[in-house]
Scaffold this motif. Structure first.
Motif, PDB file in Angstrom:
ATOM      1  N   PHE A   1      48.941  25.510  19.186  1.00  0.00           N
ATOM      2  CA  PHE A   1      48.536  24.100  19.202  1.00  0.00           C
ATOM      3  C   PHE A   1      47.514  23.807  18.101  1.00  0.00           C
ATOM      4  CE2 PHE A   1      49.463  24.577  23.961  1.00  0.00           C
ATOM      5  CZ  PHE A   1      50.761  24.102  23.825  1.00  0.00           C
ATOM      6  N   ALA A   2      46.718  24.820  17.713  1.00  0.00           N
ATOM      7  CA  ALA A   2      45.677  24.618  16.692  1.00  0.00           C
ATOM      8  C   ALA A   2      46.163  24.968  15.284  1.00  0.00           C
ATOM      9  CB  ALA A   2      44.455  25.477  17.034  1.00  0.00           C
ATOM     10  N   HIS A   3      47.411  25.446  15.144  1.00  0.00           N
ATOM     11  CA  HIS A   3      47.889  25.921  13.835  1.00  0.00           C
ATOM     12  C   HIS A   3      47.942  24.769  12.822  1.00  0.00           C
ATOM     13  CE1 HIS A   3      50.505  27.702  10.769  1.00  0.00           C
ATOM     14  NE2 HIS A   3      50.127  28.869  11.263  1.00  0.00           N
ATOM     15  N   PRO A   4      47.541  25.034  11.553  1.00  0.00           N
ATOM     16  CA  PRO A   4      47.510  23.941  10.561  1.00  0.00           C
ATOM     17  C   PRO A   4      48.864  23.294  10.290  1.00  0.00           C
ATOM     18  CG  PRO A   4      47.006  26.084   9.538  1.00  0.00           C
ATOM     19  CD  PRO A   4      46.966  26.282  11.016  1.00  0.00           C
ATOM     20  N   PHE A   5      49.970  24.023  10.494  1.00  0.00           N
ATOM     21  CA  PHE A   5      51.277  23.384  10.272  1.00  0.00           C
ATOM     22  C   PHE A   5      51.615  22.433  11.420  1.00  0.00           C
ATOM     23  CE2 PHE A   5      55.968  23.112  10.401  1.00  0.00           C
ATOM     24  CZ  PHE A   5      56.167  22.567   9.140  1.00  0.00           C
ATOM     25  N   VAL A   6      51.249  22.802  12.631  1.00  0.00           N
ATOM     26  CA  VAL A   6      51.499  21.928  13.785  1.00  0.00           C
ATOM     27  C   VAL A   6      50.571  20.706  13.687  1.00  0.00           C
ATOM     28  CG1 VAL A   6      51.534  21.765  16.312  1.00  0.00           C
ATOM     29  CG2 VAL A   6      52.193  23.901  15.192  1.00  0.00           C
TER      30      VAL A   6
ATOM     31  N   PRO B   1      53.179  27.596   2.630  1.00  0.00           N
ATOM     32  CA  PRO B   1      52.629  28.824   3.232  1.00  0.00           C
ATOM     33  C   PRO B   1      52.329  28.656   4.720  1.00  0.00           C
ATOM     34  CG  PRO B   1      51.523  28.339   1.142  1.00  0.00           C
ATOM     35  CD  PRO B   1      52.395  27.157   1.458  1.00  0.00           C
ATOM     36  N   GLU B   2      51.848  27.463   5.124  1.00  0.00           N
ATOM     37  CA  GLU B   2      51.528  27.220   6.547  1.00  0.00           C
ATOM     38  C   GLU B   2      52.781  27.296   7.417  1.00  0.00           C
ATOM     39  OE1 GLU B   2      50.691  25.125   4.109  1.00  0.00           O
ATOM     40  OE2 GLU B   2      48.477  25.081   4.062  1.00  0.00           O
ATOM     41  N   CYS B   3      53.880  26.736   6.912  1.00  0.00           N
ATOM     42  CA  CYS B   3      55.133  26.744   7.666  1.00  0.00           C
ATOM     43  C   CYS B   3      55.663  28.167   7.813  1.00  0.00           C
ATOM     44  CB  CYS B   3      56.163  25.855   6.959  1.00  0.00           C
ATOM     45  SG  CYS B   3      57.729  25.732   7.839  1.00  0.00           S
ATOM     46  N   ARG B   4      55.658  28.935   6.717  1.00  0.00           N
ATOM     47  CA  ARG B   4      56.143  30.327   6.763  1.00  0.00           C
ATOM     48  C   ARG B   4      55.287  31.162   7.717  1.00  0.00           C
ATOM     49  NH1 ARG B   4      59.938  31.230   2.785  1.00  0.00           N
ATOM     50  NH2 ARG B   4      59.878  33.477   3.107  1.00  0.00           N
ATOM     51  N   ASP B   5      53.960  30.949   7.659  1.00  0.00           N
ATOM     52  CA  ASP B   5      53.048  31.705   8.523  1.00  0.00           C
ATOM     53  C   ASP B   5      53.360  31.431   9.994  1.00  0.00           C
ATOM     54  OD1 ASP B   5      50.412  33.233   8.999  1.00  0.00           O
ATOM     55  OD2 ASP B   5      50.057  31.335  10.033  1.00  0.00           O
ATOM     56  N   LEU B   6      53.564  30.154  10.327  1.00  0.00           N
ATOM     57  CA  LEU B   6      53.847  29.804  11.725  1.00  0.00           C
ATOM     58  C   LEU B   6      55.164  30.427  12.182  1.00  0.00           C
ATOM     59  CD1 LEU B   6      53.106  28.269  14.298  1.00  0.00           C
ATOM     60  CD2 LEU B   6      54.398  26.323  13.406  1.00  0.00           C
ATOM     61  N   LEU B   7      56.207  30.336  11.352  1.00  0.00           N
ATOM     62  CA  LEU B   7      57.505  30.922  11.712  1.00  0.00           C
ATOM     63  C   LEU B   7      57.375  32.413  11.999  1.00  0.00           C
ATOM     64  CD1 LEU B   7      60.182  29.298   9.367  1.00  0.00           C
ATOM     65  CD2 LEU B   7      60.317  29.495  11.849  1.00  0.00           C
ATOM     66  N   GLN B   8      56.671  33.124  11.111  1.00  0.00           N
ATOM     67  CA  GLN B   8      56.535  34.579  11.277  1.00  0.00           C
ATOM     68  C   GLN B   8      55.750  34.918  12.545  1.00  0.00           C
ATOM     69  OE1 GLN B   8      54.964  35.141   7.361  1.00  0.00           O
ATOM     70  NE2 GLN B   8      56.895  35.929   6.530  1.00  0.00           N
ATOM     71  N   ARG B   9      54.768  34.094  12.882  1.00  0.00           N
ATOM     72  CA  ARG B   9      53.946  34.380  14.069  1.00  0.00           C
ATOM     73  C   ARG B   9      54.662  33.996  15.369  1.00  0.00           C
ATOM     74  NH1 ARG B   9      48.051  32.190  13.055  1.00  0.00           N
ATOM     75  NH2 ARG B   9      47.632  33.456  14.900  1.00  0.00           N
ATOM     76  N   LEU B  10      55.529  32.982  15.304  1.00  0.00           N
ATOM     77  CA  LEU B  10      56.330  32.625  16.483  1.00  0.00           C
ATOM     78  C   LEU B  10      57.425  33.662  16.728  1.00  0.00           C
ATOM     79  CD1 LEU B  10      56.774  28.780  15.857  1.00  0.00           C
ATOM     80  CD2 LEU B  10      55.632  29.759  17.852  1.00  0.00           C
TER      81      LEU B  10
ATOM     82  N   PRO C   1      64.493  18.520   6.026  1.00  0.00           N
ATOM     83  CA  PRO C   1      63.338  18.730   5.137  1.00  0.00           C
ATOM     84  C   PRO C   1      62.139  19.164   5.968  1.00  0.00           C
ATOM     85  CG  PRO C   1      64.365  16.567   4.776  1.00  0.00           C
ATOM     86  CD  PRO C   1      64.981  17.138   6.004  1.00  0.00           C
ATOM     87  N   GLU C   2      61.252  19.936   5.355  1.00  0.00           N
ATOM     88  CA  GLU C   2      60.097  20.470   6.090  1.00  0.00           C
ATOM     89  C   GLU C   2      59.285  19.355   6.751  1.00  0.00           C
ATOM     90  OE1 GLU C   2      55.917  22.547   5.013  1.00  0.00           O
ATOM     91  OE2 GLU C   2      57.652  23.552   4.105  1.00  0.00           O
TER      92      GLU C   2
END
Length: 468
Positions: free
Chosen positions: A265-270, A241-250, A110-111
């Motif tokens: 380190f500053a990303h809202p999902f992290v 949306p935060e999780c998808r954004d992080l995945l795409q940027r990684l 789970p997320e």
């Protein structure tokens, strides 16, 4: 126990038992210290005969790095020894196995579970990054779990690790192909950002049950990694949306466009600020003290905001606390603060909605003046749709997105609008819409904080019932 015909090496201070894993140069055994404590450890046995010059350098670097660092999310090197045949690394034992096995047993995570593990991995990587160390072989098999229940993540196997400043560039192929960054696979110069690509692949695998480049052969894998196609994320399971954004940027193939360490380190999902830690309870308590003070002074809005901010720290404090009595005390307090936040929220909503629903005659005048501007008309219609949805009680993320889209358009139109009455009205309308959007954003955030608090309470009650 060790397999018949495969006797473990002998080590004076330890009894080596079952084999935990085997690699190219080393075999890892579970072991017990003979004297006093009967401490359980993992012993990594490296055969000297299997070592070439490069692997000797890697081993020395691994020992050097692990002897000088201590971190709760990095496996501890307790000691190292050697004899005529082997070099022995005596490591902290992790009873929960590795993350690869954990994912396989559950198919997908789970997320919220993946997020807790990601926070712990980010915490380890931040420590390494601050010490100019790159791991260069991040994969689920090298991420150990401290225990089967409520596991803590421990980053392990530093056999390929290097001291690397962010601007250092290497070209030696290191790591495992499935988790290797495109610039490394393509034998180009690479830097510390290859670790961020690997984090993206690990997060993808945790959420979807397979890495993004699952392949039947190395040639097929290499072709997929070398491709310049954008990596598509599956539509299921649905992610925030935060999780998808992080995945795409990684998982950005171009390292220059990939998210930086600081951004990661500053990303809202992290959200490292709110990860479970020894400091969580102290931060929550100091915010609650402020909230109670504002509440007593009658500053309802400020008190509500502070209670909700406190809940964002109480939730990780509940996750972090292992003592049953202290956990129960935190749980009781969280229940009280959630109840008070709900009472205050009702008061704030009543006051704010009455203000926001006051008629805005200027909006109607602006619509009349926009009839010759189709783009402006469309943006105002979008804003009206957002207002209508909100006033119907649909104060959710979709409504907020409508507000944000309309504001994006209106700000572009404002930049091109010449001075005059229409520009003044447009400017006033944008300010009013921004106020509504900010209000809605606050409501969503407060609801999420309360929901997180209730969920953590329920989860904490379930786990304590299971333990009894």
């Amino acid at each position: 126990m060790a397999r018949a015909g495969w006797a473990p090496p002998r080590l004076d201070e330890f009894i080596l038992t079952e084999r935990l894993g085997t690699g190219t140069y080393a075999t890892v055994y579970k072991a017990y210290r003979k004297k006093n404590t009967r401490e359980v450890v993992a012993v990594k046995c490296v055969s000297k005969r299997s070592l070439n010059r490069v692997s000797v350098e890697n081993l020395l670097t691994e020992i050097e790095i692990l002897k000088t660092i201590r971190h709760p999310h990095i496996v501890e090197l307790k000691d190292f020894q050697w004899d005529s045949d082997h070099i022995y690394l005596i490591m902290e034992f992790c009873a929960g196995g590795d993350l690869s096995h954990f994912i396989r047993m559950r198919r997908i995570l789970p997320e919220k579970v993946a997020r807790i593990f990601l926070q712990q991995l980010a915490c380890a990587l931040k420590f390494l990054h601050d010490h100019n160390i790159s791991h260069l072989d991040l994969k689920p098999q090298n991420i150990l779990l401290s225990a089967p229940e409520n596991p803590q993540l421990k980053l392990a196997d530093f056999g390929f690790a290097q001291y690397m400043s962010p601007w250092d560039e290497k070209h030696v192929l290191r790591g495992s192909p499935l988790y290797m960054a495109p610039e490394m696979v393509c034998c180009q110069q690479y830097d510390a950002r290859v670790d961020l690509w690997s984090v993206g692949v690990i997060l993808y695998e945790a959420l979807f049950g397979r890495p993004p480049f699952a392949s039947r052969s190395f040639a097929e894998l290499e072709e997929k990694i070398r491709s310049d196609r954008v990596i598509e994320l599956p539509s299921r399971p649905r992610l925030s949306p935060e999780c998808r954004d992080l995945l795409q940027r990684l998982l950005e193939r171009d390292p220059l466009k990939r998210i930086s360490f600081e951004q990661f380190f500053a990303h809202p999902f992290v959200d490292m600020e709110h990860m479970p830690s020894p400091e969580s309870l102290g931060k929550a308590t100091s915010l609650v003290v402020e909230a109670v003070k504002k509440d007593q002074e009658g500053d309802v809005s400020a008190a509500l905001s502070l209670y909700c901010k406190a809940l964002e720290y109480f939730v990780p404090a509940l996750h972090y606390e292992s003592d049953a009595r202290r956990k129960e005390a935190i749980r009781a307090k969280v229940g009280q603060y959630i109840s008070r936040a709900e009472e205050l929220k009702a008061l704030v909503m009543c006051d704010s909605k009455s203000l926001l629903r006051q008629a805005n005659p200027a909006r109607e005048i602006l619509k009349e003046m926009a009839k010759d501007k189709p783009r402006l008309c469309a943006a105002l219609e979008m804003a009206s749709a957002a207002i209508a949805k909100e006033e119907e009680g649909k104060d959710d993320g979709d409504t907020l997105e409508l507000y944000q889209q309309s504001l994006g358009e209106l700000l572009l139109i404002l930049a091109a609008e010449p001075a005059g009455r229409r520009r003044e009205l447009l400017h006033a309308e944008i300010q009013a819409l921004m106020a509504r959007a900010e209000y809605l954003k606050d409501q969503i955030k407060m609801r999420e904080a309360q929901s997180m608090g209730k969920e953590a309470l329920a989860e904490s009650v379930r786990s304590s019932c299971t333990l009894q």
